[in-house]
Structure formats: C-alpha cells, structure tokens
Scaffold this active site. Structure first.
Site, short mmCIF file in Angstrom:
data_model
loop_
_atom_site.label_atom_id
_atom_site.label_comp_id
_atom_site.label_asym_id
_atom_site.label_seq_id
_atom_site.Cartn_x
_atom_site.Cartn_y
_atom_site.Cartn_z
N ASP A 98 4.48 -0.35 1.74
CA ASP A 98 4.09 -1.20 0.62
C ASP A 98 4.77 -2.55 0.83
O ASP A 98 5.97 -2.62 1.12
CB ASP A 98 4.56 -0.57 -0.70
CG ASP A 98 3.54 -0.74 -1.80
OD1 ASP A 98 3.15 -1.89 -2.05
OD2 ASP A 98 3.14 0.27 -2.42
N ASP A 201 0.80 -5.36 -2.24
CA ASP A 201 0.85 -5.36 -3.69
C ASP A 201 0.29 -6.66 -4.28
O ASP A 201 0.68 -7.76 -3.85
CB ASP A 201 2.32 -5.20 -4.10
CG ASP A 201 2.48 -4.82 -5.55
OD1 ASP A 201 2.04 -3.74 -5.93
OD2 ASP A 201 3.08 -5.62 -6.30
N GLU A 256 -4.07 -4.93 -2.31
CA GLU A 256 -4.35 -4.60 -3.71
C GLU A 256 -4.80 -5.90 -4.36
O GLU A 256 -4.01 -6.85 -4.47
CB GLU A 256 -3.11 -4.05 -4.41
CG GLU A 256 -3.45 -3.53 -5.80
CD GLU A 256 -2.29 -3.52 -6.77
OE1 GLU A 256 -2.34 -2.78 -7.75
OE2 GLU A 256 -1.32 -4.28 -6.56
N HIS A 328 -0.64 5.55 -8.08
CA HIS A 328 0.53 5.65 -8.96
C HIS A 328 0.38 4.82 -10.24
O HIS A 328 1.27 4.85 -11.08
CB HIS A 328 1.77 5.20 -8.19
CG HIS A 328 1.69 3.74 -7.82
ND1 HIS A 328 0.77 3.25 -6.93
CD2 HIS A 328 2.40 2.67 -8.25
CE1 HIS A 328 0.91 1.94 -6.83
NE2 HIS A 328 1.90 1.57 -7.62
N ASP A 329 -0.68 4.05 -10.35
CA ASP A 329 -0.90 3.23 -11.55
C ASP A 329 -2.01 3.79 -12.43
O ASP A 329 -2.36 3.19 -13.46
CB ASP A 329 -1.31 1.80 -11.17
CG ASP A 329 -0.21 1.06 -10.43
OD1 ASP A 329 0.98 1.33 -10.68
OD2 ASP A 329 -0.56 0.19 -9.60
#
Ligand code: GLC
Ligand code: CA
Length: 586
Positions: A98, A201, A256, A328-329
C-alpha cells in the site's frame, strides 16, 4: 494488447491488523501473515496486497504513516518483512504494498519540520499551508472525509494546514518537486527490495487547484471535490512517477481513485498512457443516502449491472478493470449484496463470487470473503474502533442532528469495522486469530464460519473460491474475453456472456431468494457447465442421455427443467443460483 502477469493474477488483500496474531498481543502481525502463507497458497491466489505496515501512530490504522521505511512496531521488524517477502516469493506469491502518499502522519519527520515555518526551511513547503482569514477562521469551508473541517490551525506555524482525512493526516504538497523526489526515492527503495507493486491510496486526490474557493455545501461543510479530485496535475505526476520509478521494475500498480469514471480510468490506466495498470472505481459500492455515505439502502440490481457493465465495455481493449465487492473500507459483500441469513449465506456468497470472478479484469478477494464472512452485529457506538465511524456517529447523532434510531441502521450497514473484525481461522476462542484480547471484537459467528471448517469441504465457500480461481487459470476467455450483458431490465438475474477466440462463456447469477426463470440463448445449447452452486444442476456437458442438447433449445422437444414447471428452452434457477456455461464455437 500485450498480456501481463497482473492481468491473469488473482489478488488477496490482507488487513494485517486483523489477519493473524503471532505473539498474542491481540494485534495481527507479519509473523502471523507468514504462518498463513500456505493457506493462501492452497486458496490459489497469486498476489497479496498488504494494507499499510509502516511505522504509524495508528490514527487511521496505518493509513497515517510516520516513517515509510520502517515497519510498525506492533507488526514486527524489517527482518520480518524481508522474511515475508522471501517466503511469499518461494511459494510463487507476489507482494504489493500500500502506498499512502496523498498525506502522511502529522508525526512524520517531514511534517514535524514543516510546522516550524516557511522561509528557507527545506520542509516548509512539503504540506499545504494557508493563512487564516482575517477573522482567524479557516481558509475555506471544505470538510474532511472523517468529519469536521479539512483545515487545522497549527499554533507553532501560525497557519492552517489542509487535511482531506483526519487532522493527523496532513496532505502533502505535490506541487513541490522536492516532495515528488522524496516520494519517488522512497518507492525506489521498496522496489529495490524486490516488492511486486503498489496499491496507491486515494491517488486521484494528490493534485489540488492552487485557488481554493469555498465548495458547495453538502451536510455541514463545503465539498472539496472539484478542487482536489482528478486535480489539474494528477496525470502529469503519475506519468512522472511512471517514468522515474514504475517503468523501471516489473510491477503491478492499482490506483485507488475515488470519483473515477470509465473515461477517467482510460487515462489513469490506459494501455498506452504510461500511468497505472488499473484503478479501483467505487460507483458500484457508493450508494449515498440521506446521511451521506451512511445508508442502509440496497442498490437495485439493474443499477448495479448498469454500472459494472459500463466499466466492462468502457475499458475493453483500452484499459484494465479491477474487480472487487469488498475491501477494508466496505461492509462484507455477502451482507450487502447477498443474503447473510442462515439459509442462503453460503449459497449467495458463492453466487457473488461467481458473478465477480467471471467478469473481465483482475479480481481482488478481501480476507474472509473466501469464507463468506458477514457484517458484525454492532450493539452500540462503543463497539466501533474506526475513526470514520466514531466521528460520523458524533457528527450526525451526538450533535442531535439525527435521532439514533434513524441513523443506527445506516451506520451499521456500511461501517468499515464490518470488514475489520478478525479473520476467522477456527472455532477456538477468538476464532484462532489470537490467544490474547483482540483489538476489535471477533464476530460471534466464528464457531460456524471459519477456515478450518471449510478447507476440504467440497461444499464450502472456500472450496468454491479455489475452483473459481483454478478456472480463471484454465480458460483464457475469463481473463481476456469481451463482455455482453443479457437481460438488463431484470431485477433478479445478472447474466452476461464473454467471448474470446471462438470460446464463449455464459454466466447466470440469481440475486433473489425466489426461483427465477432463465431462457438460455440458443448458441449455448449443449454447453458445458463449468461451475455452479446449485443443488439440482450438474457440472459437465449439458447433454441429455438421448444426446439431445438440454439447454437453450426451444425445439428440443423436451422441457429442460427436468420435471419442474417452466417454459421450453427455459431453466428454473434456484434462489441465489450461479451457473457458468462454456462452449467452443464450431
Ligand atoms: C483510503 C483507504 C482508507 C483510508 C483513506 C485515507 O481510502 O482505503 O482506509 O482511511 O484512504 O488514507
Ligand atoms: Ca501481534
């Protein structure tokens, strides 16, 4: 188009804090991941995306990084990481890191230095600083993603800094070439270590307009969107990153990119735009309601299909899709898109998996999805660990704006903590995740839903995922085929065909708890059933003993539903049935 390994790969996302705890302090860690590599190998995945494992004060569970080149103490050491990389590679599994470079932690050295002031301070311009308005208030009305203003006044420097996320996540100033140099040097350092890629991210937010006017007020604050999302220089920055770092290694990159459309994606991840390999889009998981993202409404199936189909056709031959229900969101897929009740949990989890994994693009599995893990039964706001949910509850409920009864179902439906409860390994205490006290509660359904119970059980969700993964490796049409939606108006059935080099695939998924009828297109008569979750359907070539084709023939002279009432040429789908047929053209 040239074929690449990341197009044929299946990615598994690990949220390390909740994956496996090796030293019983209640927090997942790198040695825990190492212990479970054989499990991932057995599942059949090719790539692990590790959510952040860097040094962090954990305001946002590692998405607030205070040192990009050190491992978070709770997760282990750099030696642990090197071992993880070696052991993953020795099993043929790649590791994607990440990369969180829209912002750092306010405890990062860069920020600690930056807040000392501008002038000739080398870090002075690393972040986005603005003077207060004359009355001392914020430079504009923007709100942050985690509630409150997007500006925080810093006493030391006497200015406000911008933070699109929490106030402990100040946004980096990408306009400053030194910031880009530092980020690219850090990325190169990781590449030299031998990592296999980056998940970037909120990368669509890194470029901001210089002018920062008030935004249109939504809820309590102004919207920064038009000034920060796909900002003026974002493509320039990514091309520079590609030129200086990415193109020099054999990497997989996925951005993302909140707010992205298929047209934007063709720039971010176009075949020849020299930026990223693919992006995550969120149109199919964003269902804004009365209280912003806090919403318990289901997206109608026609809308969901419309979105995914637009992405399938919009990118075909031009860019590459990423495929996901969960991360995870997001809440758990089976709870949101399927049916997590006892009767249909397994069946609908398999159906969702089929629906996603037969699409064009690179599939992502979020830890526990392969077990059909469900949302958590939250009882009270004290159950939340996530900064976003905690702030949202304060901002909407404790403030008195919305009554608890109205807001509660909405926040529990989509809270990020649904995805963050510990991985359910077995039916021992704390689901085998830890022998200590887990940092977040284990879902009480772990006795029934866990990996140990599923591995080796041919009817399990886990084994079904194994099979889907194996099919993708065996049939290039799954990876490279084009896409065509059938029955766009149906609120019950999601059916589509794929075609590649004379091979055809038909995927039919029922999203309802009732039976539904489906007429198989004639060209699939006699097709072979590759996989199904249905009790009453057999895998293998769909021929009757007479040799007549059993599906899709109006004139086959026989009811294809083997006794169950339906039209000729039609088949009756079980509740939440999924079935995939394959046929080579003559
Ligand atoms: C991304 C992450 C999310 C995080 C946010 C800020 O959306 O996926 O978990 O909170 O960025 O870094
Ligand atoms: Ca631990």
């Amino acid at each position: 188009m040239k074929h690449s390994w990341w197009q044929e790969a299946i990615v598994y996302q690990i949220y390390p804090r909740s994956f496996m705890d090796s030293n019983n302090d209640g927090i997942g860690d790198l040695q825990g991941v190492i212990r479970r590599l054989d499990y991932l190998k057995e599942l059949g995945i090719d790539v692990i995306w590790m959510s952040p494992i860097y040094q962090s004060p954990n305001d946002d569970n590692g998405y607030d990084i205070s040192d990009y080149q050190a491992i978070m103490d709770e997760f282990g050491t750099m030696e642990d990481f090197d071992q993880l990389l070696r052991e993953a590679h020795s099993r043929g599994i790649r590791i994607v890191m990440d990369l969180v470079v829209n912002h750092t932690s306010d405890e990062h050295l860069w920020f600690v230095e930056s807040r000392k002031g501008g002038g000739d301070n080398p870090y002075g311009d690393y972040y986005i600083w603005r003077d207060p308005k004359e009355d001392g208030s914020e430079p504009n009305n923007w709100g942050s993603c985690f509630g409150g203003s997007a500006w925080q006044f810093d006493e030391e420097r006497g200015q406000y800094y911008l933070h699109l996320f929490s106030k402990k996540q100040p946004d980096l100033n990408w306009e400053n070439p030194r910031v880009r140099d530092a980020v690219f040097a850090m990325m190169t350092w990781w590449c030299e270590k031998g990592i296999d890629g980056f998940r970037m991210d909120v990368i669509s937010l890194i470029s901001k307009t210089r002018e920062m006017p008030d935004g249109v007020v939504r809820g309590l604050y102004g919207d920064y969107g038009p000034y920060c999302v796909h900002g003026p220089r974002v493509h320039e920055y990514l091309q520079e990153m590609n030129e200086r770092v990415l193109s020099r290694y054999d990497l997989m990159t996925v951005g993302e990119t909140p707010g992205v459309t298929p047209e934007d994606a063709c720039r971010y991840a176009g075949n020849d735009t020299h930026e990223l390999n693919m992006v995550f889009q969120f149109e199919h998981v964003d269902v804004p309601g009365k209280y912003g993202k806090w919403n318990d409404e289901k997206m109608p199936l026609t809308v969901l299909k419309g979105i995914l189909s637009r992405w399938q056709t919009g990118l075909y031959g031009k860019a590459w899709n990423s495929l996901f229900w969960d991360n995870h969101d997001q809440p758990r897929a089976v709870s949101r898109f399927g049916n997590d009740g006892a009767q249909y949990r397994v069946k609908s989890a398999k159906m969702l998996a089929t629906c996603l994994h037969m699409l064009q693009g690179t599939p992502y599995i979020y830890q526990g999805e392969e077990l059909g893990m469900t949302n958590y039964p939250f009882q009270s706001p004290a159950d939340f660990r996530d900064i976003e949910s905690i702030h949202a509850y304060k901002e909407w409920c404790e403030s008195g704006r919305v009554p608890h009864e109205a807001f509660w179902p909405c926040i529990v439906a989509v809270s990020r903590d649904n995805a963050r409860t510990p991985m359910q390994w077995d039916d021992t205490e704390h689901a085998g995740f830890t022998q200590g006290k887990p940092w977040i509660a284990v879902n009480p359904n772990y006795k029934e839903i866990n990996a140990r119970a599923q591995i080796g059980d041919p009817d399990s969700v886990f084994c079904y995922y194994q099979k889907l993964i194996a099919l993708r490796k065996q049939y290039p049409v799954i990876v490279y085929g084009d896409y065509q939606l059938l029955l766009p108006e149906s609120e019950e059935i999601f059916a589509y065909t794929r075609e590649y080099e004379g091979k055809r695939l038909l995927t039919v998924c029922s999203f309802t708890d009732k039976e539904a009828e489906f007429i198989v297109p004639e060209e699939f008569g006699g097709a072979e059933c590759l996989i199904t979750n249905a009790v009453g359907r057999k895998e293998g070539p769909d021929k009757e003993s007479s040799g007549k084709e059993a599906i899709g023939r109006e004139d086959s002279g026989k009811d294809a539903c083997s006794g169950r009432a339906c039209r000729k040429g039609g088949i009756r789908l079980e509740a939440y049935e999924a079935v995939v047929w394959y046929k080579e053209l003559a």
